[in-house]
Write a protein that holds these residues in place. Structure first.
Motif, PDB file in Angstrom:
ATOM      1  N   TRP A 274       0.842  -1.199   0.000  1.00  0.00           N
ATOM      2  CA  TRP A 274       0.000   0.000   0.000  1.00  0.00           C
ATOM      3  C   TRP A 274       0.875   1.245   0.000  1.00  0.00           C
ATOM      4  N   ASN A 275       0.566   2.171  -0.876  1.00  0.00           N
ATOM      5  CA  ASN A 275       1.265   3.451  -0.946  1.00  0.00           C
ATOM      6  C   ASN A 275       0.520   4.434  -0.046  1.00  0.00           C
ATOM      7  N   PRO A 276       1.164   4.980   0.978  1.00  0.00           N
ATOM      8  CA  PRO A 276       0.461   5.912   1.874  1.00  0.00           C
ATOM      9  C   PRO A 276      -0.068   7.165   1.182  1.00  0.00           C
ATOM     10  N   LEU A 277       0.435   7.450  -0.015  1.00  0.00           N
ATOM     11  CA  LEU A 277      -0.088   8.591  -0.762  1.00  0.00           C
ATOM     12  C   LEU A 277      -1.546   8.364  -1.172  1.00  0.00           C
ATOM     13  N   TRP A 278      -1.999   7.114  -1.125  1.00  0.00           N
ATOM     14  CA  TRP A 278      -3.380   6.789  -1.488  1.00  0.00           C
ATOM     15  C   TRP A 278      -4.342   6.900  -0.307  1.00  0.00           C
ATOM     16  N   ASP A 279      -3.848   7.193   0.892  1.00  0.00           N
ATOM     17  CA  ASP A 279      -4.691   7.200   2.089  1.00  0.00           C
ATOM     18  C   ASP A 279      -5.872   8.171   1.998  1.00  0.00           C
ATOM     19  N   THR A 280      -5.633   9.389   1.557  1.00  0.00           N
ATOM     20  CA  THR A 280      -6.715  10.371   1.498  1.00  0.00           C
ATOM     21  C   THR A 280      -7.787   9.935   0.508  1.00  0.00           C
ATOM     22  N   LEU A 281      -7.371   9.499  -0.661  1.00  0.00           N
ATOM     23  CA  LEU A 281      -8.340   9.020  -1.647  1.00  0.00           C
ATOM     24  C   LEU A 281      -9.123   7.832  -1.094  1.00  0.00           C
ATOM     25  N   SER A 282      -8.443   6.973  -0.372  1.00  0.00           N
ATOM     26  CA  SER A 282      -9.109   5.816   0.225  1.00  0.00           C
ATOM     27  C   SER A 282     -10.153   6.249   1.255  1.00  0.00           C
ATOM     28  N   ARG A 283      -9.850   7.279   2.031  1.00  0.00           N
ATOM     29  CA  ARG A 283     -10.823   7.791   3.003  1.00  0.00           C
ATOM     30  C   ARG A 283     -11.987   8.467   2.304  1.00  0.00           C
ATOM     31  N   TRP A 284     -11.697   9.230   1.254  1.00  0.00           N
ATOM     32  CA  TRP A 284     -12.735  10.003   0.580  1.00  0.00           C
ATOM     33  C   TRP A 284     -13.634   9.162  -0.303  1.00  0.00           C
ATOM     34  N   ASP A 285     -13.061   8.124  -0.958  1.00  0.00           N
ATOM     35  CA  ASP A 285     -13.870   7.297  -1.844  1.00  0.00           C
ATOM     36  C   ASP A 285     -13.363   5.855  -1.831  1.00  0.00           C
ATOM     37  N   PRO A 286     -13.599   5.154  -0.730  1.00  0.00           N
ATOM     38  CA  PRO A 286     -13.081   3.795  -0.591  1.00  0.00           C
ATOM     39  C   PRO A 286     -13.630   2.825  -1.633  1.00  0.00           C
ATOM     40  N   GLU A 287     -14.851   3.034  -2.070  1.00  0.00           N
ATOM     41  CA  GLU A 287     -15.425   2.129  -3.070  1.00  0.00           C
ATOM     42  C   GLU A 287     -14.673   2.238  -4.397  1.00  0.00           C
ATOM     43  N   TRP A 288     -14.402   3.467  -4.830  1.00  0.00           N
ATOM     44  CA  TRP A 288     -13.706   3.663  -6.100  1.00  0.00           C
ATOM     45  C   TRP A 288     -12.280   3.121  -6.041  1.00  0.00           C
ATOM     46  N   ILE A 289     -11.530   3.471  -4.999  1.00  0.00           N
ATOM     47  CA  ILE A 289     -10.138   3.024  -4.918  1.00  0.00           C
ATOM     48  C   ILE A 289     -10.067   1.505  -4.748  1.00  0.00           C
ATOM     49  N   GLU A 290     -11.026   0.921  -4.060  1.00  0.00           N
ATOM     50  CA  GLU A 290     -11.075  -0.544  -3.930  1.00  0.00           C
ATOM     51  C   GLU A 290     -11.254  -1.189  -5.301  1.00  0.00           C
ATOM     52  N   GLN A 291     -12.189  -0.673  -6.087  1.00  0.00           N
ATOM     53  CA  GLN A 291     -12.429  -1.226  -7.418  1.00  0.00           C
ATOM     54  C   GLN A 291     -11.217  -1.019  -8.320  1.00  0.00           C
ATOM     55  N   PHE A 292     -10.589   0.146  -8.236  1.00  0.00           N
ATOM     56  CA  PHE A 292      -9.406   0.413  -9.038  1.00  0.00           C
ATOM     57  C   PHE A 292      -8.274  -0.553  -8.681  1.00  0.00           C
ATOM     58  N   MET A 293      -8.014  -0.724  -7.397  1.00  0.00           N
ATOM     59  CA  MET A 293      -6.919  -1.604  -6.965  1.00  0.00           C
ATOM     60  C   MET A 293      -7.218  -3.063  -7.313  1.00  0.00           C
ATOM     61  N   ALA A 294      -8.469  -3.466  -7.208  1.00  0.00           N
ATOM     62  CA  ALA A 294      -8.843  -4.839  -7.585  1.00  0.00           C
ATOM     63  C   ALA A 294      -8.602  -5.056  -9.073  1.00  0.00           C
ATOM     64  N   MET A 295      -8.996  -4.084  -9.901  1.00  0.00           N
ATOM     65  CA  MET A 295      -8.771  -4.185 -11.340  1.00  0.00           C
ATOM     66  C   MET A 295      -7.274  -4.181 -11.644  1.00  0.00           C
ATOM     67  N   ASN A 296      -6.543  -3.329 -10.971  1.00  0.00           N
ATOM     68  CA  ASN A 296      -5.107  -3.189 -11.184  1.00  0.00           C
ATOM     69  C   ASN A 296      -4.350  -4.478 -10.846  1.00  0.00           C
ATOM     70  N   SER A 297      -4.815  -5.209  -9.865  1.00  0.00           N
ATOM     71  CA  SER A 297      -4.104  -6.416  -9.432  1.00  0.00           C
ATOM     72  C   SER A 297      -4.557  -7.685 -10.154  1.00  0.00           C
ATOM     73  N   THR A 298      -5.594  -7.590 -10.970  1.00  0.00           N
ATOM     74  CA  THR A 298      -6.119  -8.763 -11.662  1.00  0.00           C
ATOM     75  C   THR A 298      -5.079  -9.484 -12.513  1.00  0.00           C
ATOM     76  N   PRO A 299      -4.309  -8.790 -13.352  1.00  0.00           N
ATOM     77  CA  PRO A 299      -3.333  -9.519 -14.176  1.00  0.00           C
ATOM     78  C   PRO A 299      -2.334 -10.340 -13.352  1.00  0.00           C
ATOM     79  N   ILE A 300      -1.905  -9.819 -12.234  1.00  0.00           N
ATOM     80  CA  ILE A 300      -0.949 -10.540 -11.387  1.00  0.00           C
ATOM     81  C   ILE A 300      -1.623 -11.731 -10.719  1.00  0.00           C
ATOM     82  N   ARG A 301      -2.847 -11.524 -10.218  1.00  0.00           N
ATOM     83  CA  ARG A 301      -3.567 -12.615  -9.541  1.00  0.00           C
ATOM     84  C   ARG A 301      -3.848 -13.794 -10.468  1.00  0.00           C
TER      85      ARG A 301
END
Length: 131
Positions: free
Chosen positions: A26-53
């Motif tokens: 986790w990059n701490p620079l993402w903390d504010t965005l995570s607090r402000w819109d956890p649903e969006w950042i969750e979906q983005f991170m899930a999509m971002n990690s799909t190729p590796i998973r």
């Protein structure tokens, strides 16, 4: 409960973000965005990690690719470079392999010269013609 909240204080499930935090990805620079819109950042991170998973590439290759992305001139994220170099070494990737990736990704920077030098030449010609 993981503590992520929407603007109306409803708890939001963030399993991808929670896993990234546990694993040290986790990059701490993402903390504010995570607090402000956890649903969006969750979906983005899930999509971002799909190729590796999906496991298409071996872990060593994933780490080398991650080093290249984090070290690129357009990203330059030192904590990620460090984390992925450490993980690559733990997987048995050699110094020479990591160095080669860093050398290859450094080529991205040459495009500044490919773009800028011809423009400089044109502008110098124009400038000198007016002088």
């Amino acid at each position: 409960m993981n503590g992520a909240m929407t603007t109306n204080s409803e708890p939001k499930s963030t399993p991808t973000i929670d896993r990234m935090r546990r694993e040290g990805n986790w990059n701490p620079l993402w903390d504010t965005l995570s607090r402000w819109d956890p649903e969006w950042i969750e979906q983005f991170m899930a999509m971002n990690s799909t190729p590796i998973r999906r496991g298409v590439f071996p872990p060593e290759f994933v780490e080398l690719l991650s080093i290249a992305i984090d070290a690129s001139a357009t990203h330059m994220y030192a904590p990620g470079v460090r984390r992925h170099i450490r993980a690559a070494l733990e997987l048995g990737v050699t110094r020479e392999q990591i160095l080669t990736v860093l050398q290859m990704v450094s080529v991205l920077g040459i495009h500044a010269c490919n773009l800028g030098v011809p423009i400089l030449e044109e502008e110098l010609t124009t400038f000198e013609a007016r002088s």
